[in-house]
Design a protein around this motif. Structure first.
Motif, PDB file in Angstrom:
ATOM      1  N   LYS A 217     -27.436 -12.755  24.525  1.00  0.00           N
ATOM      2  CA  LYS A 217     -26.147 -13.450  24.468  1.00  0.00           C
ATOM      3  C   LYS A 217     -25.245 -13.111  25.658  1.00  0.00           C
ATOM      4  CE  LYS A 217     -26.113 -13.786  19.394  1.00  0.00           C
ATOM      5  NZ  LYS A 217     -25.815 -15.230  19.209  1.00  0.00           N
ATOM      6  N   HIS A 219     -24.356  -9.984  26.774  1.00  0.00           N
ATOM      7  CA  HIS A 219     -23.468  -8.835  26.554  1.00  0.00           C
ATOM      8  C   HIS A 219     -24.239  -7.520  26.651  1.00  0.00           C
ATOM      9  CE1 HIS A 219     -19.819 -11.049  25.445  1.00  0.00           C
ATOM     10  NE2 HIS A 219     -20.637 -11.932  24.905  1.00  0.00           N
ATOM     11  N   THR A 318     -15.638  -3.406  19.639  1.00  0.00           N
ATOM     12  CA  THR A 318     -17.076  -3.667  19.505  1.00  0.00           C
ATOM     13  C   THR A 318     -17.346  -4.519  18.268  1.00  0.00           C
ATOM     14  OG1 THR A 318     -17.673  -1.605  20.619  1.00  0.00           O
ATOM     15  CG2 THR A 318     -19.341  -2.578  19.178  1.00  0.00           C
ATOM     16  N   GLU A 320     -15.226  -6.477  16.645  1.00  0.00           N
ATOM     17  CA  GLU A 320     -14.655  -7.818  16.822  1.00  0.00           C
ATOM     18  C   GLU A 320     -15.530  -8.676  17.731  1.00  0.00           C
ATOM     19  OE1 GLU A 320     -10.751  -7.054  18.285  1.00  0.00           O
ATOM     20  OE2 GLU A 320     -10.077  -6.130  16.392  1.00  0.00           O
ATOM     21  N   GLN A 321     -16.048  -8.055  18.785  1.00  0.00           N
ATOM     22  CA  GLN A 321     -16.899  -8.789  19.724  1.00  0.00           C
ATOM     23  C   GLN A 321     -18.185  -9.262  19.049  1.00  0.00           C
ATOM     24  OE1 GLN A 321     -16.265 -10.152  22.403  1.00  0.00           O
ATOM     25  NE2 GLN A 321     -17.438  -9.493  24.195  1.00  0.00           N
ATOM     26  N   GLN A 323     -18.575 -10.070  15.988  1.00  0.00           N
ATOM     27  CA  GLN A 323     -18.222 -11.211  15.147  1.00  0.00           C
ATOM     28  C   GLN A 323     -18.060 -12.466  15.999  1.00  0.00           C
ATOM     29  OE1 GLN A 323     -14.722 -10.463  12.757  1.00  0.00           O
ATOM     30  NE2 GLN A 323     -15.672 -11.419  10.981  1.00  0.00           N
ATOM     31  N   ARG A 324     -17.401 -12.311  17.152  1.00  0.00           N
ATOM     32  CA  ARG A 324     -17.156 -13.461  18.028  1.00  0.00           C
ATOM     33  C   ARG A 324     -18.450 -14.076  18.550  1.00  0.00           C
ATOM     34  NH1 ARG A 324     -12.507 -10.684  19.953  1.00  0.00           N
ATOM     35  NH2 ARG A 324     -13.699  -9.755  21.640  1.00  0.00           N
ATOM     36  N   ILE A 325     -19.447 -13.234  18.848  1.00  0.00           N
ATOM     37  CA  ILE A 325     -20.676 -13.762  19.450  1.00  0.00           C
ATOM     38  C   ILE A 325     -21.741 -14.079  18.397  1.00  0.00           C
ATOM     39  CG2 ILE A 325     -20.246 -12.625  21.646  1.00  0.00           C
ATOM     40  CD1 ILE A 325     -22.250 -10.508  20.938  1.00  0.00           C
ATOM     41  N   GLY A 326     -21.364 -13.923  17.127  1.00  0.00           N
ATOM     42  CA  GLY A 326     -22.245 -14.401  16.054  1.00  0.00           C
ATOM     43  C   GLY A 326     -23.334 -13.446  15.620  1.00  0.00           C
ATOM     44  N   ASP A 328     -24.248 -10.900  12.852  1.00  0.00           N
ATOM     45  CA  ASP A 328     -23.815 -10.578  11.492  1.00  0.00           C
ATOM     46  C   ASP A 328     -24.413  -9.231  11.080  1.00  0.00           C
ATOM     47  OD1 ASP A 328     -23.287 -10.370   8.800  1.00  0.00           O
ATOM     48  OD2 ASP A 328     -23.940 -12.403   8.295  1.00  0.00           O
TER      49      ASP A 328
END
Length: 368
Positions: A217, A219, A318, A320-321, A323-326, A328
């Motif tokens: 992704k 990251h 970390t 939050e990121q 969650q943002r990039i999907g 789970d």
């Protein structure tokens, strides 16, 4: 003379346990040396550890033949071997246990029972009685079916090491099972001042699964950060729950917190430091169970300092990121739990096969 770095971890409030056990380690005096020189404070075992121990040594062969002659099946033979080793190891830690609530050695219920509550309870109680040592723990996996087994066995007065724990939601269920088990025991008029439990988070496996997804992704800079972030969040949950009114009532009756234990702390990615997960997660009232090679590496390379509550802003970023990039983490933890059970089933089955093969060996049994 430089202070031993493993001992320095204990001075910072963290107990180091060894994620390894075999008969030669106990009988050779090496375990005694680790306790005296490194301040080792406990041991854990699992089916994979026992499979390597029995496969790689002749130290078990005579006992296997003796038990086979008594018409024991392979699973019963394994648990007789394991009980012997766990008892002997626990005796080595007895002096530590006599001083404080530490010095534990853990034995796991069969991984085949991971999804069967009643059979897990039954075997846990049987093993507890067979071991007949106050400083042992029975390992029960943190599966959905394991949660009620944890509550019940705590209520029966067993020491429980909750294993195969990967997610924060499941961790809160584990803590609730521990507290509920203590409350059940109080309601039955039984003492709770001698019960110990740990919640074992498996760390490196999280990064092994998540890191390739992060790279895919775009990251890659987050590689190796997720497991540590999860552990640091778990420690905050631990602090909150074990300072709550609910626990303080139990503490007044002698209860002790269910400490968090960092497991799977040997690094699997060769680009990471061998002591990455040890260095990052040093903090009071915690345990780190390390493979032998990690213990040796830390003795040589470690920089002991309390870091478990450092960089909490980075931890939140970390999460939050992710969650943002999907990504789970609930789904990740469920996958790891399922894979973890399978990873213990495989060596367990191999272990039983090795016992079958060793039964057939022509080994002379000395006459008593």
């Amino acid at each position: 003379m430089e202070t031993n770095k493993i001992k320095q971890l204990h001075e910072l409030g963290q107990s180091i346990w060894l994620d390894f056990l075999d008969r030669n380690l106990i009988n050779s005096g090496q375990l005694k040396k680790l306790i005296e020189q490194d301040g080792l404070r406990g041991m854990t075992s699992n089916p994979a550890i026992f499979e390597k121990a029995v496969t790689g040594s002749t130290a078990y062969d005579t006992q296997i033949r003796e038990l086979a002659a008594a018409h024991q099946n392979n699973e019963a033979i394994f648990y007789e071997l394991a009980v012997t080793d766990i008892q002997n190891a626990a005796d080595q830690f007895e002096a530590i246990f006599a001083r404080e609530l530490d010095g534990f050695v853990s034995l796991e219920v069969s991984p085949r029972l991971a999804n069967d509550t009643n059979k897990t309870i039954k075997q846990a109680v049987e093993l507890w009685r067979k071991l007949d040592r106050e400083n042992v723990m029975i390992k029960i996996p943190a599966t959905a079916e394991g949660i009620p087994a944890i509550r019940k066995t705590i209520s029966e007065g067993l020491n429980i090491n909750v294993t195969l724990l990967f997610g924060l939601e499941r961790y809160q269920q584990v803590v609730d099972a521990y507290l509920s088990g203590l409350e059940d025991r109080v309601a039955a008029g039984q003492p709770i001042d001698q019960i110990a439990s740990v919640a074992s988070f498996f760390l490196s496996r999280i990064d092994v699964l998540v890191d390739p997804q992060l790279v895919a992704k775009g990251h890659a800079e987050m590689k190796g950060e997720v497991a540590i972030a999860c552990a640091k969040q778990a420690y905050q949950i631990y602090k909150r729950i074990f300072s709550s009114e609910r626990f303080l009532k139990l503490q007044a009756m002698g209860a002790t917190p269910q400490r968090v234990l960092w497991a799977s702390t040997g690094t699997k990615d060769p680009s990471f430091s061998a002591i990455k997960y040890v260095e990052a997660l040093i903090g009071p009232e915690t345990i780190n169970t390390v493979p032998m090679e990690t213990l040796i590496a830390y003795r040589d390379q470690g920089h002991p300092a309390s870091r478990l509550e450092h960089d909490m802003d980075k931890v939140m970023l970390t999460m939050e990121q992710l969650q943002r990039i999907g990504i789970d983490l609930t789904q990740i933890s469920k996958q790891l739990e399922d894979e973890g059970i399978e990873k213990f089933n495989r060596p367990y089955d191999q272990l039983l096969q090795v016992i079958e093969e060793k039964k057939a060996l022509r080994i002379a049994i000395p006459k008593l």
